[in-house]
Scaffold this active site. Structure first.
Site, PDB file in Angstrom:
ATOM      1  CG  HIS A 214      15.153  -8.756  10.982  1.00 13.87           C
ATOM      2  ND1 HIS A 214      15.828  -9.803  12.201  1.00 13.87           N
ATOM      3  CD2 HIS A 214      15.618  -8.314  10.192  1.00 13.87           C
ATOM      4  CE1 HIS A 214      16.936  -9.553  11.966  1.00 13.87           C
ATOM      5  NE2 HIS A 214      17.118  -8.798  10.676  1.00 13.87           N
ATOM      6  CG  ASP A 218      18.344 -13.145  13.388  1.00 14.36           C
ATOM      7  OD1 ASP A 218      17.733 -12.275  13.726  1.00 14.36           O
ATOM      8  OD2 ASP A 218      19.455 -13.472  14.444  1.00 14.36           O
TER       9      ASP A 218
END
Length: 240
Positions: A214, A218
């Site tokens: 992450h 995303d």
């Protein structure tokens, strides 16, 4: 008895092999440093199964071909993240995890982009046999840009794969199952408008679990990646 611990008899002690220690160190570092998030999707596997049967190869070989198309569309996942730099690569060098006595290794099938599933299968089988027999070079495990871990043959329905550092993502593949789905058949009403049939059909489905870093990509990126991969898998017969 209340003040005494439950008895336990030591059966044996095991010290990890050098390879097991290396695997533990690498994956421990990955889990500590990468911000692991996993997204999951179940896809229709009918075309994938048919394509694999037609080509005489395993499901994973056709899936890797579909995966390459998804990496083309979402190159941020065909990448590494190291020293604060996100490096995106032209080649799709896919590591395919293989279980051996001392753990799990992922020999790399070099640039799968545009390769025929039979070609992918031959290279994957050669590498898998080499690592199982111990007759491989460290170069066979290096240069990967994405990894696939397939636990389907072991009957697994879903899992959370750990990213193979310094890569950005890894795809977990579980077993194909028959699941009840809407039949998807349209019928004409008396007013000549199409209506959905209320029936259900049992279809072959494949669970996919994508773990990603992450820090680099995303959740929406990962969802779109899996969406593209699902489309390619559901059209897998066109690639054989």
């Amino acid at each position: 008895m209340g003040d005494q611990p439950a008895p336990r008899t030591l059966r044996e002690e095991r010290r990890p092999s050098p390879m097991r220690r290396t695997i533990a160190d690498r994956l421990g570092k990955s889990y500590r440093e990468a911000v692991h998030v996993t997204v999951s999707r179940e896809v229709d596997a009918g075309a994938l199964v048919a394509a694999a049967d037609a080509a005489g190869v395993s499901l994973v070989d056709v899936l890797v071909r579909a995966l390459s198309d998804a990496l083309d569309a979402h190159p941020a996942f065909n990448a590494t993240f190291e020293d604060g730099t996100h490096r995106i690569y032209e080649e799709h060098n896919v590591g395919i995890a293989v279980a051996i006595e001392d753990g799990l290794v992922a020999p790399v099938v070099a640039d799968v982009r545009g390769r025929d599933p039979n070609d992918i299968a031959a290279e994957r089988e050669r590498l898998s046999e080499a690592v199982r027999s111990g007759d491989y070079a460290m170069a066979d495990l290096r240069g990967g840009t994405f990894t696939v871990s397939n636990l389907g043959p072991l009957g697994v329905d879903g899992f959370t794969p750990i990213i193979n550092p310094p890569e950005v993502a890894i795809l977990g593949v579980s077993r194909v199952r028959k699941r009840a789905r809407p039949a998807g058949v349209e019928r004409r009403s008396t007013e000549s408008r199409p209506e959905a049939d209320d029936g259900v059909a049992f279809r072959e489905t494949l669970p996919l679990d994508l773990s990603f870093d992450h820090r680099v990509v995303d959740g929406a990126d990962a969802a779109r990646f899996l969406g593209t991969l699902a489309e390619r898998i559901e059209d897998a017969e066109a690639s054989v």
